[in-house]
Design a protein around this motif. Structure first.
Motif, PDB file in Angstrom:
ATOM      1  N   ALA A   1      38.473 129.783  -6.724  1.00 32.05           N
ATOM      2  CA  ALA A   1      37.437 130.805  -6.562  1.00 32.05           C
ATOM      3  C   ALA A   1      36.673 131.048  -7.866  1.00 32.05           C
ATOM      4  O   ALA A   1      35.498 131.419  -7.839  1.00 32.05           O
ATOM      5  CB  ALA A   1      38.089 132.107  -6.084  1.00 32.05           C
ATOM      6  N   GLY A   2      37.322 130.838  -8.995  1.00 35.41           N
ATOM      7  CA  GLY A   2      36.657 131.065 -10.274  1.00 35.41           C
ATOM      8  C   GLY A   2      35.600 130.019 -10.554  1.00 35.41           C
ATOM      9  O   GLY A   2      34.477 130.344 -10.971  1.00 35.41           O
ATOM     10  N   GLU A   3      35.935 128.768 -10.344  1.00 41.20           N
ATOM     11  CA  GLU A   3      34.969 127.694 -10.567  1.00 41.20           C
ATOM     12  C   GLU A   3      33.772 127.881  -9.625  1.00 41.20           C
ATOM     13  O   GLU A   3      32.627 127.635 -10.003  1.00 41.20           O
ATOM     14  CB  GLU A   3      35.624 126.330 -10.287  1.00 41.20           C
ATOM     15  CG  GLU A   3      36.524 125.828 -11.411  1.00 41.20           C
ATOM     16  CD  GLU A   3      37.860 126.543 -11.487  1.00 41.20           C
ATOM     17  OE1 GLU A   3      38.200 127.300 -10.552  1.00 41.20           O
ATOM     18  OE2 GLU A   3      38.575 126.363 -12.488  1.00 41.20           O
ATOM     19  N   ARG A   4      34.069 128.295  -8.420  1.00 40.52           N
ATOM     20  CA  ARG A   4      33.015 128.496  -7.424  1.00 40.52           C
ATOM     21  C   ARG A   4      32.031 129.580  -7.893  1.00 40.52           C
ATOM     22  O   ARG A   4      30.815 129.394  -7.864  1.00 40.52           O
ATOM     23  CB  ARG A   4      33.677 128.925  -6.113  1.00 40.52           C
ATOM     24  CG  ARG A   4      32.880 128.621  -4.903  1.00 40.52           C
ATOM     25  CD  ARG A   4      33.800 128.671  -3.677  1.00 40.52           C
ATOM     26  NE  ARG A   4      32.959 128.809  -2.503  1.00 40.52           N
ATOM     27  CZ  ARG A   4      32.588 129.969  -2.003  1.00 40.52           C
ATOM     28  NH1 ARG A   4      33.006 131.088  -2.554  1.00 40.52           N
ATOM     29  NH2 ARG A   4      31.797 130.004  -0.948  1.00 40.52           N
ATOM     30  N   ALA A   5      32.570 130.707  -8.340  1.00 37.66           N
ATOM     31  CA  ALA A   5      31.697 131.798  -8.798  1.00 37.66           C
ATOM     32  C   ALA A   5      30.940 131.391 -10.057  1.00 37.66           C
ATOM     33  O   ALA A   5      29.744 131.678 -10.193  1.00 37.66           O
ATOM     34  CB  ALA A   5      32.527 133.052  -9.057  1.00 37.66           C
ATOM     35  N   LEU A   6      31.619 130.721 -10.964  1.00 34.88           N
ATOM     36  CA  LEU A   6      30.929 130.293 -12.185  1.00 34.88           C
ATOM     37  C   LEU A   6      29.786 129.337 -11.863  1.00 34.88           C
ATOM     38  O   LEU A   6      28.731 129.385 -12.509  1.00 34.88           O
ATOM     39  CB  LEU A   6      31.926 129.648 -13.157  1.00 34.88           C
ATOM     40  CG  LEU A   6      32.583 130.649 -14.100  1.00 34.88           C
ATOM     41  CD1 LEU A   6      33.839 130.080 -14.731  1.00 34.88           C
ATOM     42  CD2 LEU A   6      31.592 131.083 -15.188  1.00 34.88           C
TER      43      LEU A   6
ATOM     44  N   HIS B   1      27.915 129.428  -9.344  1.00 34.46           N
ATOM     45  CA  HIS B   1      26.790 130.256  -8.884  1.00 34.46           C
ATOM     46  C   HIS B   1      26.216 131.123 -10.006  1.00 34.46           C
ATOM     47  O   HIS B   1      25.083 131.583  -9.908  1.00 34.46           O
ATOM     48  CB  HIS B   1      27.231 131.132  -7.706  1.00 34.46           C
ATOM     49  CG  HIS B   1      27.272 130.382  -6.412  1.00 34.46           C
ATOM     50  ND1 HIS B   1      28.358 129.651  -6.012  1.00 34.46           N
ATOM     51  CD2 HIS B   1      26.335 130.206  -5.435  1.00 34.46           C
ATOM     52  CE1 HIS B   1      28.099 129.082  -4.835  1.00 34.46           C
ATOM     53  NE2 HIS B   1      26.889 129.403  -4.463  1.00 34.46           N
ATOM     54  N   ALA B   2      26.990 131.371 -11.035  1.00 34.47           N
ATOM     55  CA  ALA B   2      26.459 132.138 -12.170  1.00 34.47           C
ATOM     56  C   ALA B   2      25.670 131.239 -13.120  1.00 34.47           C
ATOM     57  O   ALA B   2      24.721 131.693 -13.759  1.00 34.47           O
ATOM     58  CB  ALA B   2      27.604 132.823 -12.924  1.00 34.47           C
ATOM     59  N   LEU B   3      26.065 129.981 -13.198  1.00 31.87           N
ATOM     60  CA  LEU B   3      25.436 129.072 -14.162  1.00 31.87           C
ATOM     61  C   LEU B   3      24.223 128.360 -13.585  1.00 31.87           C
ATOM     62  O   LEU B   3      23.348 127.917 -14.331  1.00 31.87           O
ATOM     63  CB  LEU B   3      26.473 128.066 -14.671  1.00 31.87           C
ATOM     64  CG  LEU B   3      27.565 128.708 -15.536  1.00 31.87           C
ATOM     65  CD1 LEU B   3      28.763 127.790 -15.701  1.00 31.87           C
ATOM     66  CD2 LEU B   3      26.997 129.098 -16.898  1.00 31.87           C
TER      67      LEU B   3
ATOM     68  N   ALA C   1      22.239 128.353  -7.518  1.00 33.98           N
ATOM     69  CA  ALA C   1      22.652 127.637  -6.306  1.00 33.98           C
ATOM     70  C   ALA C   1      22.586 128.565  -5.098  1.00 33.98           C
ATOM     71  O   ALA C   1      23.119 129.669  -5.151  1.00 33.98           O
ATOM     72  CB  ALA C   1      24.072 127.098  -6.492  1.00 33.98           C
TER      73      ALA C   1
ATOM     74  N   SER D   1      27.679 128.770  -0.220  1.00 38.18           N
ATOM     75  CA  SER D   1      27.583 130.178  -0.577  1.00 38.18           C
ATOM     76  C   SER D   1      28.425 131.041   0.353  1.00 38.18           C
ATOM     77  O   SER D   1      28.904 132.093  -0.042  1.00 38.18           O
ATOM     78  CB  SER D   1      26.118 130.620  -0.507  1.00 38.18           C
ATOM     79  OG  SER D   1      25.963 131.982  -0.790  1.00 38.18           O
TER      80      SER D   1
END
Lengths: 343, 343, 343
Positions: B29-34, B36-38, B41, B47
């Motif tokens: 979940a962390g890689e996924r959110a990052l 979308h932050a970076l 997307a 999403s």
């Protein structure tokens, strides 16, 4: 009466005092990913659930230093808001790995006090313990800081300076329950060098460098809920610079040390540490290590290695102190820790 | 003997050699959110779990390009640490979506070698496969890089240049098991245009722009455990600039392409790609696409579309090469890929 | 026909129109951690699952403002892509906490229209509702924006200006199901001050400051999938500056307000708000609050407190407007909200 926290001053501490620090914190998959985004962390046990499981753990724990930062961050509003300097660490031990879903809180006991001869400041020694939602202590360490007095005329307390071990006896290191390196996959871990391949006195230049960024050190320091103004507010220091949290440099140096110490998987002891010079955005950090000691443990296949980890902002590797015995101006960090390595 | 990784030089490779890359990586979940932050997307399948489930998948996978970056990042210490240039990609296919909790590792086979006429460097071709904790290959691609020789006098290997498909045959694209667009919600996806609405030769200016930041490209590149010094260390290049990982530009351009290609949901094939010019912090990246081809698939309702995705740092959209046939100086990326779209 | 989204212009809106916004978004542990990395958020209910469970909730919810930002972000492509100014908020209520794994989507109803006398722009009023994967509305608010006309000659619509409550009646605030503060741990929360300790008219200087960074506001704004070009593209404004999303300042100010309002745990109502002056990277943001009102709720032990939250980029605390009645140039934000606090 102001509702904001003014922090404690030197005369607010008493030996024996127990301070329960506020704001418990649940950590999880997000903290784990952010740690890997903010530091070039590659130790396999913290990167891969599969690798951690093959090592006898239920899954990949939160990085040991991330656990330290969370526990440390909680102490800042009570211990170091009015600190002039962070003077030292000792007797740090990691006692239980922290896993996603764990909630951490911290408490500190004041174990020493010594007013400085100038009468304006004093040194406060605290032993801090971080515990999880089951009340299990996950780590503990001693830290001492120089704190301002609110009232210069306040009487000096009786001086109590705790006796602290210079180095943790390897017999006191706690190996996480279940850990074993019997099936250790050196190829997956990234390097062949095992415990037996390192010699006391050996030095390793970790080669890689990382240039510091404001957004990165602030995100890291905020994630640990460290509230020291000097890290976030460019108007706080007269020079307009944001002082970088010393723990950011610790984590960065440790991550850089993967290159040459990929198998120093878990940190289990913190013998001491000094933030030799302040760090600011724009500097490029490199790291080198020195093997200070080695010890066997009572877990078959698991050795302990005592390492000096030095972070620099320039200069040659392996240069630490000048002829005057003081840290060279390019040295940022001098850390002394125990790690676990496959035999 | 130095304990740090010096990387491989040209003479260290042999055709047929299999390199298992270090440090498996669990994503979540962390890689996924990052991601979308970076990157901006917005493709709905990545999403929203609900949207992915309505499309027949168990949940929202990790972005296809994030999976690529993780697999690619592992190869850097073994393949491109001493690379002078990343020359090309071919025959890239996504074979299985990656979900939270999956652990990825990579292995590369050397499939070609060709020493350059200057005798100082050579081209290494590798086919890299990323697999998950069940041993299933999640993606594969061919990459070739120019690598320095350690010893200029080392004999040249027999030249082997692999025959690589210019374009992946659409029949060879792998549609994720269960995927269907029968209940595709165009309003939720963000655009009405379906596969039938795009014409071969059509060009789309994606309009939006993003200015590059040091902290962002470093966090992204670190998250993929890519260790190339040039991305992180401002003292590495004589000009003091940190070269941005080409994959950062790929992800940024793909995210920008949402505006006009919102329904090009999944990337399933990488036909080729060139990092036409280096990218640095401070540049503003825009993107345009060209429809190169279209194909039906054997899954009802799912079409394949072949797209050229171009990232620029200025200039007019749709300008790619000068009269000399070379990429224009404002072009950063020229990527050729297959995506899946509702018919 | 261009395939990219040109955004709606003033004449594209009609009173009664319902706009379902694209790209549902699943939130989780990553968004939660990023929120804590991007803002100095310390409210215990959002930091600790254990604290939230002791307060009668199943776990720690996503920060209320993060939920707001996700719901808001989805509306940007349809409501404010061609907006000249974000004019105000009213009647905002949080109706259900958002938990990891929830998928949010947004829909807006046009509830008012008023063409400006210059004939070039008009004001659009929308009531936006965010709902989860079960169709439950998690929050709602009214926003009005000034939008450009595409065609100046398009006829003006009938003027409809909705009647909006200046302040939400505390009886209309929704207390999350199960919430109770019977076992509230003030030490863990970080401050002793309870609802009864705050007086109407009281002001609090939150003391701490945070210097704004491009990478941080862009990562936050991207995470909410807000697509307004002006936040990301340094070439968009003639002055080369990236305008910071107003919501970034809201979250930052709220996080800073922990110091003095640690027990204002949950935000349940948004009475109004103004982005008084634009914010840019490099500014240092501080915050102060004023207690505007207090109310009891029908849940024993839970009080409501109405707060004015002001963010500034300089100047003295508690200074808001000049003699002309206009916001002072150092004021960035003036927010009026209801929060829940232990009695």
């Amino acid at each position: 009466m102001a509702k904001t926290n003014p922090g404690r001053f030197f005369e607010d501490y008493a030996v024996g005092q127990l301070i329960e620090h506020a704001v418990p914190r649940t950590v999880g998959a997000g903290e784990r990913a952010l740690y890997h985004a903010l530091y070039p962390a590659r130790h396999a046990l913290y990167s891969s659930d599969a690798f951690a499981q093959a090592s006898g753990l239920p899954g990949s724990p939160l990085d040991d230093l991330a656990a330290f930062h969370v526990v440390f961050g909680k102490t800042v509003p009570d211990v170091s808001l009015n600190a002039v300097a962070n003077l030292g660490y000792a007797e740090g031990r990691w006692l239980k790995p922290v896993y996603a879903g764990d909630t951490l809180q911290s408490a500190s006991e004041v174990i020493g006090l010594k007013q400085n001869s100038n009468g304006k400041t004093g040194v406060v020694y605290v032993r801090t313990r971080g515990s999880n939602q089951r009340g299990e202590v996950v780590m503990e360490y001693v830290r001492w800081v120089m704190v301002r007095k609110r009232d210069i005329d306040a009487p000096a307390p009786d001086t109590v300076v705790p006796e602290l071990a210079k180095v943790i006896d390897p017999a006191d290191l706690v190996i996480p329950e279940g850990l074993n390196f019997a099936n250790y996959d050196f190829a997956a871990a990234g390097e062949d060098h095992r415990w037996g391949d390192y010699e006391i006195g050996e030095t390793i230049d970790h080669v890689d460098g990382v240039t510091l960024e404001e957004a990165e050190h602030m995100m890291a320091t905020r994630l640990w809920q460290n509230t020291a103004k000097v890290h976030f507010d460019a108007t706080f220091r007269p020079d307009g610079q944001r002082l970088i949290y010393g723990g950011h440099i610790i984590s960065l140096a440790r991550a850089l040390s993967f290159n040459g110490l990929a198998n120093a998987q878990m940190i289990v002891g913190l013998n001491g540490g000094a933030h030799a010079n302040p760090a600011f955005s724009g500097l490029t950090v490199k790291a080198w290590s020195e093997v200070l000691d080695k010890a066997e443990t009572d877990v078959p296949g698991v050795g302990a290695i005592r390492l000096r980890l030095v972070a620099t902002k320039g200069g040659e590797p392996f240069a630490l102190r000048g002829d005057d015995g003081k840290y060279l101006p390019d040295v940022l960090l001098d850390l002394d820790y125990w790690a676990l390595m496959p035999l």
